[in-house]
Design an enzyme around this catalytic site. Structure first.
Site, PDB file in Angstrom:
ATOM      1  CG  ASN A  35      -2.030  -1.042   1.128  1.00 12.00           C
ATOM      2  OD1 ASN A  35      -1.754  -2.241   1.062  1.00 12.00           O
ATOM      3  ND2 ASN A  35      -3.263  -0.603   1.115  1.00 12.00           N
ATOM      4  CD  GLU A  85      -5.416  -2.973  -1.847  1.00 12.57           C
ATOM      5  OE1 GLU A  85      -4.885  -4.002  -1.406  1.00 12.57           O
ATOM      6  OE2 GLU A  85      -6.549  -2.595  -1.490  1.00 12.57           O
ATOM      7  CE1 TYR A  97       3.213  -3.516   5.313  1.00 16.27           C
ATOM      8  CE2 TYR A  97       4.353  -5.388   6.312  1.00 16.27           C
ATOM      9  CZ  TYR A  97       3.204  -4.822   5.795  1.00 16.27           C
ATOM     10  OH  TYR A  97       2.043  -5.553   5.762  1.00 16.27           O
ATOM     11  NE  ARG A 110     -11.338  -6.990 -12.058  1.00 19.82           N
ATOM     12  CZ  ARG A 110     -11.625  -6.671 -10.812  1.00 19.82           C
ATOM     13  NH1 ARG A 110     -12.605  -5.826 -10.554  1.00 19.82           N
ATOM     14  NH2 ARG A 110     -10.932  -7.175  -9.806  1.00 19.82           N
ATOM     15  CE  LYS A 113     -16.255  -7.354 -11.584  1.00 18.32           C
ATOM     16  NZ  LYS A 113     -16.550  -8.382 -12.579  1.00 18.32           N
ATOM     17  CG  PHE A 115     -16.311  -9.508  -6.204  1.00 20.25           C
ATOM     18  CD1 PHE A 115     -16.403 -10.137  -7.443  1.00 20.25           C
ATOM     19  CD2 PHE A 115     -15.435  -8.453  -6.075  1.00 20.25           C
ATOM     20  CE1 PHE A 115     -15.617  -9.717  -8.517  1.00 20.25           C
ATOM     21  CE2 PHE A 115     -14.649  -8.025  -7.146  1.00 20.25           C
ATOM     22  CZ  PHE A 115     -14.744  -8.670  -8.369  1.00 20.25           C
TER      23      PHE A 115
HETATM   24  P1  ADP Z   1      -1.175  -4.691   4.444  1.00 24.27           P
HETATM   25  O1  ADP Z   1      -2.610  -4.687   4.887  1.00 24.27           O
HETATM   26  O2  ADP Z   1      -0.242  -4.129   5.487  1.00 24.27           O
HETATM   27  O3  ADP Z   1      -0.961  -4.026   3.117  1.00 24.27           O
HETATM   28  P2  ADP Z   1      -0.884  -7.238   3.066  1.00 24.27           P
HETATM   29  O4  ADP Z   1      -1.425  -8.534   3.577  1.00 24.27           O
HETATM   30  O5  ADP Z   1      -1.555  -6.601   1.896  1.00 24.27           O
HETATM   31  O6  ADP Z   1      -0.791  -6.245   4.299  1.00 24.27           O
HETATM   32  O7  ADP Z   1       0.658  -7.509   2.736  1.00 24.27           O
HETATM   33  C1  ADP Z   1       1.379  -6.484   2.108  1.00 24.27           C
HETATM   34  C2  ADP Z   1       2.868  -6.577   2.392  1.00 24.27           C
HETATM   35  O8  ADP Z   1       3.401  -7.854   1.998  1.00 24.27           O
HETATM   36  C3  ADP Z   1       3.633  -5.558   1.564  1.00 24.27           C
HETATM   37  O9  ADP Z   1       3.666  -4.284   2.202  1.00 24.27           O
HETATM   38  C4  ADP Z   1       5.014  -6.193   1.432  1.00 24.27           C
HETATM   39  O10 ADP Z   1       5.827  -5.804   2.520  1.00 24.27           O
HETATM   40  C5  ADP Z   1       4.730  -7.707   1.521  1.00 24.27           C
HETATM   41  N1  ADP Z   1       4.809  -8.438   0.243  1.00 24.27           N
HETATM   42  C6  ADP Z   1       5.431  -9.643   0.090  1.00 24.27           C
HETATM   43  N2  ADP Z   1       5.340 -10.091  -1.166  1.00 24.27           N
HETATM   44  C7  ADP Z   1       4.631  -9.159  -1.864  1.00 24.27           C
HETATM   45  C8  ADP Z   1       4.206  -9.067  -3.226  1.00 24.27           C
HETATM   46  N3  ADP Z   1       4.485 -10.045  -4.126  1.00 24.27           N
HETATM   47  N4  ADP Z   1       3.493  -7.967  -3.609  1.00 24.27           N
HETATM   48  C9  ADP Z   1       3.206  -7.005  -2.714  1.00 24.27           C
HETATM   49  N5  ADP Z   1       3.569  -7.032  -1.408  1.00 24.27           N
HETATM   50  C10 ADP Z   1       4.279  -8.095  -0.971  1.00 24.27           C
HETATM   51  N1  RBF Z   2     -11.407  -4.794  -4.058  1.00 27.78           N
HETATM   52  C1  RBF Z   2     -12.716  -4.641  -4.360  1.00 27.78           C
HETATM   53  O1  RBF Z   2     -13.516  -4.355  -3.488  1.00 27.78           O
HETATM   54  N2  RBF Z   2     -13.167  -4.776  -5.649  1.00 27.78           N
HETATM   55  C2  RBF Z   2     -12.339  -5.096  -6.679  1.00 27.78           C
HETATM   56  O2  RBF Z   2     -12.787  -5.205  -7.817  1.00 27.78           O
HETATM   57  C3  RBF Z   2     -10.939  -5.290  -6.383  1.00 27.78           C
HETATM   58  N3  RBF Z   2     -10.061  -5.619  -7.365  1.00 27.78           N
HETATM   59  C4  RBF Z   2      -8.745  -5.821  -7.050  1.00 27.78           C
HETATM   60  C5  RBF Z   2      -7.862  -6.190  -8.054  1.00 27.78           C
HETATM   61  C6  RBF Z   2      -6.507  -6.410  -7.773  1.00 27.78           C
HETATM   62  C7  RBF Z   2      -5.571  -6.799  -8.881  1.00 27.78           C
HETATM   63  C8  RBF Z   2      -6.037  -6.256  -6.442  1.00 27.78           C
HETATM   64  C9  RBF Z   2      -4.594  -6.498  -6.099  1.00 27.78           C
HETATM   65  C10 RBF Z   2      -6.913  -5.893  -5.429  1.00 27.78           C
HETATM   66  C11 RBF Z   2      -8.274  -5.658  -5.710  1.00 27.78           C
HETATM   67  N4  RBF Z   2      -9.183  -5.290  -4.731  1.00 27.78           N
HETATM   68  C12 RBF Z   2     -10.512  -5.116  -5.026  1.00 27.78           C
HETATM   69  C13 RBF Z   2      -8.690  -4.970  -3.378  1.00 27.78           C
HETATM   70  C14 RBF Z   2      -8.893  -6.106  -2.390  1.00 27.78           C
HETATM   71  O3  RBF Z   2     -10.161  -5.957  -1.792  1.00 27.78           O
HETATM   72  C15 RBF Z   2      -7.819  -5.995  -1.324  1.00 27.78           C
HETATM   73  O4  RBF Z   2      -6.550  -6.205  -1.904  1.00 27.78           O
HETATM   74  C16 RBF Z   2      -8.059  -6.929  -0.200  1.00 27.78           C
HETATM   75  O5  RBF Z   2      -7.168  -6.607   0.811  1.00 27.78           O
HETATM   76  C17 RBF Z   2      -7.953  -8.402  -0.577  1.00 27.78           C
HETATM   77  O6  RBF Z   2      -8.160  -9.184   0.560  1.00 27.78           O
HETATM   78 MG    MG Z   3      -2.108  -4.409   1.357  1.00 29.74          MG
END
Ligand code: ADP
Ligand code: RBF
Ligand code: MG
Length: 154
Positions: A35, A85, A97, A110, A113, A115
């Protein structure tokens, strides 16, 4: 009216620190998303559509990988704050991080959306990843992998 006229902003270059996200366990789903801070989100042009994008991404001075990213309010979770993100299509051994993530956004997949279930959201994201993989194999997308933007931190 063109609702997805993002083309004038593409390729879009952006760079920022990887911060803690919403902590919803995207990682446990196999789809961690790095993020960006709100300042980077607020820097997006006003007419940059929310939705799912693909392009190239690089952590600090590392390798350049394919990525998919979600820009918007995540309707499935009804977020109050807009987010950016990025899921990098690569298996990292450790979290990053606090690192600097550089991106070149090259195309739109796209709109965001809602779901009916988490399974459907995950299936949609997997299909986005497949679409990004194939788009980024095209010659006019591959060229951006070598962009100097990714070499500025080296
Ligand atoms: P958060 O809610 O803190 O964003 P996530 O479950 O989305 O937690 O995990 C995101 C973290 O995972 C990133 O900030 C990064 O440090 C780590 N990470 C490991 N592999 C990947 C990857 N392939 N793409 C993105 N983030 C990754
Ligand atoms: N969140 C949504 O609510 N709707 C979406 O259509 C959606 N599309 C996503 C597409 C991609 C490629 C990624 C990486 C995330 C998307 N998300 C979407 C965000 C998703 O809700 C978020 O990454 C959650 O944390 C997954 O558990
Ligand atoms: Mg994240």
């Amino acid at each position: 009216m063109e609702i997805n006229d993002f083309s004038k902003h593409i390729p879009y270059f952006t760079r920022g620190e990887v911060v803690k996200g919403f902590g919803r366990g995207s990682k446990e789903l196999g789809i961690p998303t790095a993020n960006f801070p709100i300042e980077i989100v607020n820097d997006l042009p006003k007419d940059f559509p929310t939705g799912v994008y693909y392009g190239w991404g690089c952590v600090n001075d590392g390798q350049v990988y394919k990525m998919v990213m979600s820009i918007g309010w995540n309707p499935f979770y009804k977020n109050e704050q807009k987010s950016m993100e990025t899921h990098i299509i690569h298996k990292f051994d450790e979290d990053f991080y606090g690192s600097t993530l550089s991106l070149i956004i090259l195309g739109y997949i796209r709109p965001e959306k809602n779901f009916n279930s988490l399974d459907e959201l995950v299936a949609a994201i997997k299909s986005d990843i497949a679409e990004a993989e194939s788009q980024l194999d095209k010659a006019d997308k591959i060229i951006h992998r070598e962009n100097n933007y990714f070499k500025e931190l080296k």
